[in-house]
Scaffold this active site. Structure first.
Site, short mmCIF file in Angstrom:
data_model
loop_
_atom_site.label_atom_id
_atom_site.label_comp_id
_atom_site.label_asym_id
_atom_site.label_seq_id
_atom_site.Cartn_x
_atom_site.Cartn_y
_atom_site.Cartn_z
N LYS A 251 0.85 -1.19 0.00
CA LYS A 251 0.00 0.00 0.00
C LYS A 251 0.88 1.24 0.00
CE LYS A 251 -0.35 1.92 3.56
NZ LYS A 251 0.32 3.06 4.28
N ASP B 235 -5.56 0.30 8.02
CA ASP B 235 -5.37 0.18 6.58
C ASP B 235 -5.95 -1.10 6.00
OD1 ASP B 235 -2.11 1.80 6.11
OD2 ASP B 235 -4.13 2.56 6.46
#
Ligand code: SUD
Ligand code: ADP
Length: 293
Positions: free
Chosen positions: A20, A149
């Site tokens: 990410k 996340d």
């Protein structure tokens, strides 16, 4: 959900835990629950960890960690892969077990969501392995319980993320998909909590990112100053990236220490990686591209 790699051995399934990357990360305020309200543009790299698994008839869940960053991690109950497996099994009331093998290609605690991506990959893999389906909102709750996340990592596509990390808005930015991207970590681990704690509490405004130019000119990572205070080498990485030929943008990802740079061409990417490796053989440098899914 991201594409699935071909199965390897009979009955074995594989998922990629895509790294990410925060192309911008605006911190707006500290929330009463101790988290910070964020506005961030998440993209995902083709590069990531690899998670493989098959059913264990004895009902146990086991994890083996391999790969270049395996020694940085424990394979016990605190590993986010194990946490995800236990959370999912508890929720679906399954008796099946799983034998999991994580190939840890991404540096740990490095701002590119390695653990979060692994947790999301574990949820995806085990839903397939155990043949269970869960309402999307319930799955997101399980994901959020594993980390801020993790909800975004479930789909691993470009998206605007806000709240603590639970408000997701899929986003398409012209020219971004497939863009060559270099990830560079100088070999220092930073604590996310400590970096947020070092934020100066100044709200520098909302994130608007309708195109790449706006992202470059008006986007920020508000965690860069506190991260550089803890690990000044991040400044060296950023200036190294920004001096490369053909760089479109360079910024720290998440709470650091990994930084990224986007390049106009593959050729510029390779030249930059070669030059940085010559100057800094101890840095982790990975050539990849933004996932187009
Ligand atoms: C900073 C970001 C940006 O994408 O990524 P990384 O740097 O971890 O890659 C995330 O918000 C990190 O999410 P995640 O790594 O899951 O953090 P969590 O485990 O949920 O929280 C770790 C600690 O970070 C702080 N934290 C996290 C998220 C948030 N929105 N505000 C916070 O203040 C809190 O102190 C929390 O206790
Ligand atoms: N499978 C995993 N991979 C990486 N970190 C993990 C994992 N399981 C637990 N962790 C823990 O999660 C924390 C950071 O997770 P991670 O998502 O890699 O951070 P970042 O988002 O900063 O890259 C570290 O303290 C690490 O020890």
């Amino acid at each position: 959900m991201p594409h699935v790699e071909a199965e390897c051995r009979a009955g074995e399934l594989v998922e990629t835990a895509f790294a990410k990357v925060n192309l911008a990360l605006h911190v707006r305020k500290r929330r009463p629950d101790g988290y910070h309200a964020l506005e961030s543009l998440f993209v995902f790299a083709e590069a990531g960890d690899r998670l493989a698994g098959h059913v264990r008839p004895d009902g146990m869940i086991s994890l083996r960690v391999e790969g270049p960053f395996a020694q940085m991690l424990d394979a016990g109950p605190d590993n986010l892969v194990m946490k995800a497996a236990c959370a999912l099994r508890f929720h679906v009331g399954k008796e099946d077990g799983a034998a999991l093998v994580l190939t840890k290609n991404l540096p740990v605690a490095s701002g590119i969501g390695g653990g979060s991506a692994d947790a999301a990959a574990a949820l995806r893999l085990l839903m397939r392995l155990w043949d269970v389906s869960i309402a999307p909102e319930t799955l997101e709750q399980i994901a959020l319980s594993l980390g801020s996340d993790v909800p975004a990592c479930l789909s691993s596509v470009t998206q605007m993320v806000s709240g603590r990390g639970e408000v997701l808005q899929r986003q398409t930015i012209p020219g971004l998909a497939g863009m060559p991207m270099l990830l560079v970590n100088p070999g220092v681990g930073v604590s996310t909590a400590r970096i947020f704690g070092g934020w100066d509490q100044v709200d520098r405004g909302a994130l608007a990112a309708s195109d790449l130019r706006q992202l470059v000119e008006a986007g920020r990572n508000d965690l860069e100053p506190p991260a550089m205070a803890v690990a000044p080498v991040i400044g060296e990485v950023l200036s190294g990236l920004r001096s490369c030929e053909g760089v479109a943008m360079a910024r720290m990802s998440g709470s650091g220490a990994t930084c990224f740079a986007l390049f106009d061409t593959e050729r510029d990417l390779v030249a930059a990686a070669t030059s940085l490796r010559e100057g800094h053989p101890q840095w982790w440098i990975a050539e990849t591209r933004i996932r187009s899914a």
